[in-house]
Each structure stands twice: as structure tokens, then as C-alpha cells.
Design a protein around this motif. Structure first.
Motif, mmCIF file in Angstrom:
data_model
loop_
_atom_site.group_PDB
_atom_site.id
_atom_site.type_symbol
_atom_site.label_atom_id
_atom_site.label_comp_id
_atom_site.label_asym_id
_atom_site.label_seq_id
_atom_site.Cartn_x
_atom_site.Cartn_y
_atom_site.Cartn_z
ATOM 1 N N LYS A 189 0.818 -1.216 0.000
ATOM 2 C CA LYS A 189 0.000 0.000 0.000
ATOM 3 C C LYS A 189 0.847 1.259 0.000
ATOM 4 N N ILE A 190 1.645 1.387 -1.053
ATOM 5 C CA ILE A 190 2.459 2.579 -1.234
ATOM 6 C C ILE A 190 2.155 3.152 -2.612
ATOM 7 N N ALA A 311 5.151 6.626 2.721
ATOM 8 C CA ALA A 311 6.214 5.874 2.065
ATOM 9 C C ALA A 311 7.410 5.690 2.996
ATOM 10 N N ALA A 312 7.760 6.729 3.755
ATOM 11 C CA ALA A 312 8.872 6.630 4.702
ATOM 12 C C ALA A 312 8.561 5.592 5.777
ATOM 13 N N SER A 313 7.309 5.558 6.215
ATOM 14 C CA SER A 313 6.899 4.566 7.214
ATOM 15 C C SER A 313 6.965 3.151 6.654
ATOM 16 N N LYS A 314 6.512 2.981 5.392
ATOM 17 C CA LYS A 314 6.556 1.663 4.755
ATOM 18 C C LYS A 314 7.993 1.207 4.538
ATOM 19 N N ALA A 315 8.892 2.159 4.252
ATOM 20 C CA ALA A 315 10.293 1.817 4.012
ATOM 21 C C ALA A 315 10.924 1.220 5.266
ATOM 22 N N LYS A 316 10.509 1.688 6.452
ATOM 23 C CA LYS A 316 11.033 1.136 7.698
ATOM 24 C C LYS A 316 10.384 -0.206 8.033
ATOM 25 N N LYS A 317 9.104 -0.341 7.638
ATOM 26 C CA LYS A 317 8.353 -1.546 7.984
ATOM 27 C C LYS A 317 8.619 -2.692 7.012
ATOM 28 N N PHE A 318 8.826 -2.350 5.714
ATOM 29 C CA PHE A 318 9.040 -3.377 4.681
ATOM 30 C C PHE A 318 10.316 -3.073 3.883
ATOM 31 N N PRO A 319 11.469 -3.124 4.509
ATOM 32 C CA PRO A 319 12.712 -2.743 3.797
ATOM 33 C C PRO A 319 13.019 -3.632 2.590
ATOM 34 N N LYS A 320 12.782 -4.960 2.718
ATOM 35 C CA LYS A 320 13.085 -5.860 1.609
ATOM 36 C C LYS A 320 12.167 -5.607 0.417
ATOM 37 N N ILE A 322 10.582 -2.821 -0.273
ATOM 38 C CA ILE A 322 10.906 -1.512 -0.847
ATOM 39 C C ILE A 322 12.141 -1.616 -1.737
ATOM 40 N N ALA A 323 13.137 -2.373 -1.288
ATOM 41 C CA ALA A 323 14.339 -2.565 -2.102
ATOM 42 C C ALA A 323 13.993 -3.280 -3.409
ATOM 43 N N GLN A 324 13.090 -4.252 -3.330
ATOM 44 C CA GLN A 324 12.675 -4.966 -4.528
ATOM 45 C C GLN A 324 11.897 -4.045 -5.468
ATOM 46 N N LEU A 325 11.052 -3.201 -4.878
ATOM 47 C CA LEU A 325 10.292 -2.230 -5.679
ATOM 48 C C LEU A 325 11.236 -1.294 -6.410
ATOM 49 N N ARG A 326 12.251 -0.819 -5.727
ATOM 50 C CA ARG A 326 13.188 0.115 -6.336
ATOM 51 C C ARG A 326 13.983 -0.553 -7.455
ATOM 52 N N GLN A 327 14.247 -1.873 -7.310
ATOM 53 C CA GLN A 327 14.947 -2.585 -8.370
ATOM 54 C C GLN A 327 14.046 -2.742 -9.590
ATOM 55 N N TYR A 328 12.761 -3.086 -9.352
ATOM 56 C CA TYR A 328 11.790 -3.128 -10.453
ATOM 57 C C TYR A 328 11.726 -1.772 -11.143
ATOM 58 N N LEU A 329 11.696 -0.742 -10.312
ATOM 59 C CA LEU A 329 11.594 0.633 -10.813
ATOM 60 C C LEU A 329 12.796 0.966 -11.709
ATOM 61 N N LYS A 330 13.960 0.617 -11.245
ATOM 62 C CA LYS A 330 15.188 0.884 -12.016
ATOM 63 C C LYS A 330 15.159 0.152 -13.349
ATOM 64 N N ASN A 331 14.739 -1.122 -13.318
ATOM 65 C CA ASN A 331 14.689 -1.917 -14.545
ATOM 66 C C ASN A 331 13.695 -1.341 -15.552
ATOM 67 N N ILE A 332 12.545 -0.887 -15.037
ATOM 68 C CA ILE A 332 11.509 -0.351 -15.926
ATOM 69 C C ILE A 332 11.949 0.985 -16.531
ATOM 70 N N VAL A 333 12.526 1.850 -15.697
ATOM 71 C CA VAL A 333 12.925 3.176 -16.168
ATOM 72 C C VAL A 333 14.063 3.086 -17.182
ATOM 73 N N THR A 334 15.007 2.160 -16.925
ATOM 74 C CA THR A 334 16.157 2.032 -17.842
ATOM 75 C C THR A 334 15.841 1.138 -19.028
ATOM 76 N N GLY A 335 14.692 0.444 -18.985
ATOM 77 C CA GLY A 335 14.291 -0.400 -20.100
ATOM 78 C C GLY A 335 14.941 -1.770 -20.086
ATOM 79 N N ASN A 336 15.476 -2.171 -18.942
ATOM 80 C CA ASN A 336 16.115 -3.496 -18.846
ATOM 81 C C ASN A 336 15.096 -4.573 -18.484
#
Length: 336
Positions: A189-190, A311-320, A322-336
Motif C-alpha cells: 500500500k504505497i 512511504a517513509a513509514s513503509k520503508a522502515k516496515k518493509f525494507p526488503k 521496498i528494495a525490490q520495488l526500487r529494483q523493479y523501478l530501475k529496470n523499468i525506467v532504464t528499459g532493462n
């Protein structure tokens, strides 16, 4: 349309066709939704043949020096299901019905089908065409991400979305990444805005700036909320109670907003005139409108601050996650 007649009544398009043809013969203009319905999905559905049939009937009765033309117009909304969504209107080259007339004289049905197919193909090139519901979900995910991480002007964003439709969203890897990203984002829920704002390079600076804006603007925003309470509450409540289709809901909001907004300005001017005189009463209307614009901006900042803190609260509660989301985000933005 079958939606406009009772289930037990036969559908007869002939009277509508006759009136449409006569209107065109009299140099009139028709605006037709060729899909036969007003869809909120951003992909072109199969066209009905009504447009071509009306066009041929009118062309046969139109003077030779007054050729009938069909101007294809694509409408692409940024958020089709939201009131006050921005729209890109893309008009194509006029299509001369007379070019299909020789075939119509020998094989009417084939000519109708060919013109209908030509119109459908043309419209797909003039608007955002995601292909199907799955493609639209993928496109929506990509647009939300790129809106914050690679912002563009409305016109440039439209052409980017068209490029994504034509070259990107049909790829299985892209669909898979978009689906996994959306599911994970919804699970914790972010929001996209919150995720972007929380990890923005200037996140701390932006957070402090927005909080200061909220504190400074609170008195004026509160005044604006009091003045515009009814014009905001009545249209929203009315459309929610009636549960209208988004196209009709927009009309209801505009009409009730015009009535309640005008009434509010009149009552405000009358009240100010009684207690402060004519000049302040005249100035009260533009001041109230400026306050309304301020309230809209204040609401945007409030939502941004709220989603950033969530989002800051979720980052502390679900660090793994959030890290996975950011990796998905990076892949989508860079087109990988």
C-alpha cells in the motif's frame, strides 16, 4: 444503439440514418463515436459500420462539387476515469468518401467494410492504442512511473505513450515486470508519488519545504475551504449517490458546480456589501476565486506530504519489499 432501447423492443436505426443523411446534405456536420459506445479504455475497439453506411448514403445524394469528407479525430485522455483530465486531440487528414464510391456501386457491403476498416486503422494511429485491457494496465503502470522519474510536457508524454504502445508494452518481460511491480506496490500500500518523493535526491529539502508551505498557507486554505465548502461537497456527493458513468458524472459536476459556485459568489458579495460596502463586495469575487486556486494547490501539497510520510513509514516496515520495488523501478525506467 441496443443500450438505448428496451430489451423487448426491436432496434431500428433507419430514422436516425435518414436524419443524419439529410443533415449532411444540408451542409451539416456530424460527430460520431464509431465504436458505437463511449469507452474509457485507451484502446480502439472494433468499429461499427454505421459511420460508413451514413457516409455512402449521403455521398450518393450530395452534389458533385460538394464532396463529403470524414475527418478522423483521436482523443487521448491522461486519466480517462477522472474529472478534469487533460486530453490530446489529434486530427488526421480528411478522407474522401468518393474514393470508395465506385466499389460501393458494385459491392456495397465490401465497400462499407473497407471504409470502416480504413477508419479504424487511421484512428489507431491518431490516439493511444494499447491493444487490449492487459496492454492498458501495463501502459498505465509505465506512465505512472515515468511521470515522476522522467517527466515530460503533455505533448511529449503523449508521443512517449504512443511509442510505448507500439514498441514496448507487448513484450512479455515488460508486462511481467509491470505486473510484479504493481502487485508488490499494492500489497504494501504505497503510491508511486510517495515512492518517488521518499527516495528523491532532495527528499529532505522537499519535505521541509512542503511542511512550511502547509503551515504558511493554512489560514488562507481554511478560509477557502469554508467559502467553497458547498460548491465542492454538493457535486462530489451528488455523483457519488447517483453512481453515474464518468462521462455523465462530469456533466453533473460541471452543472452543479456552476450553480453552487455562482450562488456562493453572489451570497458572498451580498454579505460583504452589507458589512463593508460596494468596493469590497466587487473585489470579493476575484478574491474568492484566487482562494479556490490556492486551495487546489494546498490540497496537492497536502497529498504529497501525506504520501511521502506513508512511504517513509513503509520503508522502515518493509525494507526488503521496498528494495525490490526500487529494483523493479530501475529496470523499468532504464528499459532493462
Amino acid at each position: 444503439r441496443k443500450e438505448d432501447v428496451a430489451p423487448d423492443n426491436p432496434r431500428d436505426n433507419q430514422p436516425a440514418f435518414e436524419k443524419s443523411v439529410q443533415h449532411l446534405i444540408n451542409n451539416g456536420t456530424l460527430s460520431i463515436a464509431p465504436e458505437g459506445y463511449s469507452w474509457m479504455n485507451r484502446f480502439v475497439r472494433p468499429f461499427k459500420t454505421g459511420t460508413a453506411r451514413i457516409a455512402f448514403l449521403a455521398e450518393l445524394k450530395t452534389p458533385l462539387n460538394n464532396k463529403l469528407k470524414i475527418v478522423p479525430i483521436g482523443l487521448s485522455y491522461t486519466q480517462p476515469n477522472h474529472f478534469r483530465s487533460e486530453v490530446v486531440v489529434h486530427a488526421g487528414d480528411p478522407i474522401l468518401v468518393s474514393e470508395f464510391l465506385p466499389q460501393y456501386r458494385t459491392n456495397p457491403q465490401k465497400a462499407i467494410d473497407n471504409l470502416t476498416n480504413h477508419l479504424e486503422k487511421t484512428l489507431k494511429q491518431l490516439c493511444i492504442h494499447a491493444g487490449n485491457e492487459s496492454g492498458e494496465k501495463t501502459l498505465l503502470c509505465l506512465e505512472h512511473i515515468l511521470k515522476y522519474h522522467k517527466p515530460l510536457t503533455q505533448n511529449a508524454a503523449y508521443y512517449r505513450s504512443k511509442w510505448l504502445c507500439e514498441h514496448h508494452i507487448s513484450q512479455p518481460s515488460v508486462q511481467s515486470s509491470a505486473t510484479q511491480y504493481t502487485q508488490l506496490k499494492n500489497t504494501i500500500k504505497i503510491t508511486e508519488l510517495g515512492l518517488h518523493e521518499c527516495f528523491h535526491p532532495k527528499a529532505t529539502y522537499n519535505a521541509v519545504k512542503d511542511v512550511l508551505l502547509l503551515l504558511i498557507g493554512l489560514p488562507l486554505a481554511a478560509l477557502a475551504a469554508v467559502i467553497w465548502f458547498l460548491p465542492l461537497w454538493i457535486p462530489a456527493s451528488l455523483t457519488k449517490i447517483l453512481n453515474l458513468y464518468v462521462g455523465y458524472a462530469s456533466n453533473a459536476k460541471i452543472l452543479t458546480g456552476l450553480f453552487t459556485g455562482t450562488t456562493t459568489l453572489v451570497v458572498l458579495a451580498y454579505s460583504v456589501n452589507r458589512f463593508a460596502g460596494c468596493l469590497p463586495a466587487i473585489l470579493s469575487a476575484p478574491a474568492a476565486i484566487l482562494l479556490a486556486l490556492l486551495l487546489e494547490q494546498y490540497t496537492d501539497v497536502t497529498q504529497r506530504v501525506n504520501q511521502r510520510f506513508q512511504a517513509a513509514s513503509k520503508a522502515k516496515k518493509f525494507p526488503k519489499q521496498i528494495a525490490q520495488l526500487r529494483q523493479y523501478l530501475k529496470n523499468i525506467v532504464t528499459g532493462n
